[in-house]
Design a protein around this motif. Structure first.
Motif, mmCIF file in Angstrom:
data_model
loop_
_atom_site.group_PDB
_atom_site.id
_atom_site.type_symbol
_atom_site.label_atom_id
_atom_site.label_comp_id
_atom_site.label_asym_id
_atom_site.label_seq_id
_atom_site.Cartn_x
_atom_site.Cartn_y
_atom_site.Cartn_z
ATOM 1 N N ASN A 1 23.515 7.611 -1.155
ATOM 2 C CA ASN A 1 23.518 6.348 -0.330
ATOM 3 C C ASN A 1 23.771 5.948 1.418
ATOM 4 O O ASN A 1 24.616 6.845 2.004
ATOM 5 C CB ASN A 1 24.691 5.614 -0.339
ATOM 6 N N ASP A 2 22.602 5.601 0.972
ATOM 7 C CA ASP A 2 22.003 5.934 2.578
ATOM 8 C C ASP A 2 22.099 4.922 3.191
ATOM 9 O O ASP A 2 23.007 3.630 2.593
ATOM 10 C CB ASP A 2 20.544 6.186 2.190
ATOM 11 N N ARG B 1 19.107 7.396 7.781
ATOM 12 C CA ARG B 1 20.222 8.628 8.692
ATOM 13 C C ARG B 1 19.724 9.404 8.034
ATOM 14 O O ARG B 1 19.210 10.845 8.752
ATOM 15 C CB ARG B 1 21.558 8.324 8.129
ATOM 16 N N SER B 2 19.101 9.946 6.293
ATOM 17 C CA SER B 2 18.131 10.587 6.193
ATOM 18 C C SER B 2 17.483 11.216 6.801
ATOM 19 O O SER B 2 16.772 12.505 6.481
ATOM 20 C CB SER B 2 17.823 10.713 4.620
ATOM 21 N N LEU B 3 16.494 10.564 7.410
ATOM 22 C CA LEU B 3 14.878 10.598 7.921
ATOM 23 C C LEU B 3 15.562 11.450 9.127
ATOM 24 O O LEU B 3 15.021 12.179 9.929
ATOM 25 C CB LEU B 3 14.234 9.534 8.091
ATOM 26 N N ALA B 4 16.260 10.692 9.939
ATOM 27 C CA ALA B 4 16.317 10.999 11.479
ATOM 28 C C ALA B 4 17.556 11.966 11.775
ATOM 29 O O ALA B 4 17.929 12.605 12.853
ATOM 30 C CB ALA B 4 17.292 9.963 11.864
ATOM 31 N N HIS B 5 18.287 12.616 10.575
ATOM 32 C CA HIS B 5 19.388 13.920 10.646
ATOM 33 C C HIS B 5 19.103 15.018 11.364
ATOM 34 O O HIS B 5 19.364 15.699 12.454
ATOM 35 C CB HIS B 5 19.786 14.236 9.653
ATOM 36 N N ALA B 6 17.692 15.586 11.501
ATOM 37 C CA ALA B 6 17.192 16.274 12.381
ATOM 38 C C ALA B 6 16.884 15.873 13.136
ATOM 39 O O ALA B 6 17.351 16.913 14.518
ATOM 40 C CB ALA B 6 16.021 16.652 11.582
#
Length: 297
Positions: A160-161, A240-245
């Protein structure tokens, strides 16, 4: 231009030329002797030249037949090799995973690298996509990004992004540092085509009027937006899933602690034609890693 002769005519000729016998060729190919003889005569009629000299109990190639044979054998070998490659692919231990390029680069690449260390016997092919394409036709596992009201049938969400607001660390320092949400109106915002909704959700959560802002950059790719933000070009609102790195490496930080639910999410589907237990092993690995990463702060 007339159509090419049927392939069974070609195979009957090649086998007859190799054995110099219609009878032996018929046994090899599973035809009757009469059928093979008919195929060869039809091929001769098609090209307008005689390929065999026929004796009562044997055959002999004509000059045209001898000239024709090597090219046909090469073509038949290529057909056989291509067919074997396709058959081998369908039974081998290769799993094709299709995923949007942004998530493939920022999350899935690391996920699959770890998988290969654990399962070196399974080969992974990562197919990066941009927007929508026909990758589901070639993929065993497809990850797609969809809005909550357009969820793919029988799909499993990776997580759940959440949406995050991010900027380069330098934008939190100095005379023009971002200190309050209203300071956002003084700097550029970075928009991703098709995802402008992210800014509406984030500004509503922060109590900032979207209409008061007229400064911005735009791009068609989330990764470009993240790179622009990391270079100090402005603020970006993204998943957030894309930015986590980027956050983990300290390239981007959150100026204000707000994480509203994302209207877009990533979903995993498995092809009905996928390779059974092998594809399921990959699927369960991806979902397990997704759960682990979703639980991290």
């Amino acid at each position: 231009m007339k159509p090419p002769p049927p392939l069974n005519y070609i195979r009957s000729f090649e086998s007859s030329a190799r054995h110099l016998s219609f009878t032996t060729a018929a046994k090899e190919l599973g035809y009757t002797q009469a059928a093979v003889s008919t195929h060869v005569r039809a091929l001769e009629h098609y090209i307008g030249r005689q390929l065999f000299i026929r004796y009562p109990r044997s055959l002999k190639l004509t000059e045209m037949g001898e000239a024709f044979l090597p090219t046909l054998r090469q073509a038949l070998d290529q057909i056989d090799q291509a067919t074997e490659a396709i058959v081998a692919s369908s039974r081998n231990r290769t799993v094709v995973v299709s995923c949007p390029m942004s998530l493939a680069e920022n999350w899935l690449a690391g996920c699959m690298a770890a998988f290969r260390k654990k399962h070196p016997e399974i080969e992974i092919v990562l197919h990066g996509t941009i927007w929508e394409d026909l990758s589901e036709q070639i993929a065993d596992i497809t990850i797609s990004t969809r809005r909550f009201d357009d969820r793919p049938p029988s799909a499993t969400p990776l997580w759940n992004d959440e949406l995050v607001l991010l900027c380069a660390p330098g934008m939190l320092e100095g005379e023009h540092a971002l200190k309050t949400p209203q300071d956002m109106l003084k700097v550029d915002w970075i928009f991703v085509h098709g995802r402008q909704e992210y800014w509406q959700v984030v500004t509503e959560a922060l109590g900032v009027d979207l209409e008061d802002h007229d400064k911005g950059l735009s791009t068609n790719a989330s990764n470009i937006a993240l790179e622009l933000a990391a270079m100090g070009a402005g603020l970006v609102a993204t998943q957030r899933s894309l930015a986590h790195a980027y956050m983990r490496r300290g390239l981007l930080v959150e100026p204000f602690p707000v994480r509203p639910p994302s209207p877009w999410n990533y979903y995993l589907t498995e092809s009905q034609l996928s390779k059974g237990n092998i594809a399921r092993t990959v699927r369960e690995w991806i979902l397990s890693r997704a759960r682990e990463d979703a639980a991290r702060p």
